[in-house]
Every structure is written in C-alpha cells, then in structure tokens.
Design a protein around this motif. Structure first.
Motif: not given
Length: 125
Positions: A90-114
């Motif tokens: 689990d060793t890593a740098t952890y990032y949070c990211a935000a995407r304007a989306d009411f309903y879906s939940c994705l685990l693709r980094p390219q889908s996130y804006t911030y």
C-alpha cells in the motif's frame, strides 16, 4: 478557486491503520464525485476508491476491498479514506481528485478534473 488538500499520511507498520483526509473548497462537494488514487515509485497511478455525489455509490479497487473505507462529511467538506490492515504494497503517494458528476463513480484518473498535491503513505514490514 477549487482546492483539494490531502493530509494524514505517514509511516506505519504492516497491519496498522491510517486515516487520510481530503479537505475541499471552492466547489459544492455534494455535486462532485471524489476519488482516491495512489502512485508508487515507478508505477502508474491507480484508483483506490471513489464515492459518488449522490445516492451513496462507492467503488473500491479489488486489493483494498474489506480494508479501506471511504466516506464524506458534507458539512465539513471533507472526504476520508480509512485504511486498515495496511500492507507494504500500500506504500504510495495518495491523491484525492474531484469530478463534477452527480451519479457515477469512476476509478480512472483521466476522468477527474481537480487534484490535490498528495500525501505519502509508507508501510513497513
């Protein structure tokens, strides 16, 4: 101005726990999906968990299911990643990211804006 600031990383031993926080500002958290990603040295960024803006949808990457829990506090505008039974992998740098989306939940980094700046987690064996 949209901001995401991670905190809570550190050095722990295998089997211990950490809780990461992602403090958000500059947008309405209830309108955004929030995801956690991690990146170990020499490896690609991978999705860990995500939580949708509405209806409580949450997804986890297979290797963390049953060990990690993500939840949000809309009043405090913070999203958390509770990490239990940590392993050296689990060793890593952890990032949070935000995407304007009411309903879906994705685990693709390219889908996130911030993105936040990341917080480092080191798990020793």
């Amino acid at each position: 101005q949209v901001q995401l600031v991670e905190s809570g990383g550190g050095l722990v031993q295998s089997g211990e726990s950490l809780r990461l926080s992602c403090a958000t500002s500059g947008f309405t958290l209830d309108n955004y999906a929030i995801a956690w990603f991690r990146q170990a040295p020499g490896k690609e960024r991978e999705g860990v968990s995500c939580i949708a803006a509405r209806y409580g949808r949450i997804n986890y990457e297979d290797s963390v299911k049953g060990r990690f829990t993500t939840f949000r506090d809309s009043v405090k505008k913070v999203v958390y990643l509770q990490m239990d039974s940590l392993k050296p992998e689990d060793t890593a740098t952890y990032y949070c990211a935000a995407r304007a989306d009411f309903y879906s939940c994705l685990l693709r980094p390219q889908s996130y804006t911030y993105w936040g700046q990341g917080t480092q987690v080191i798990v020793s064996s």
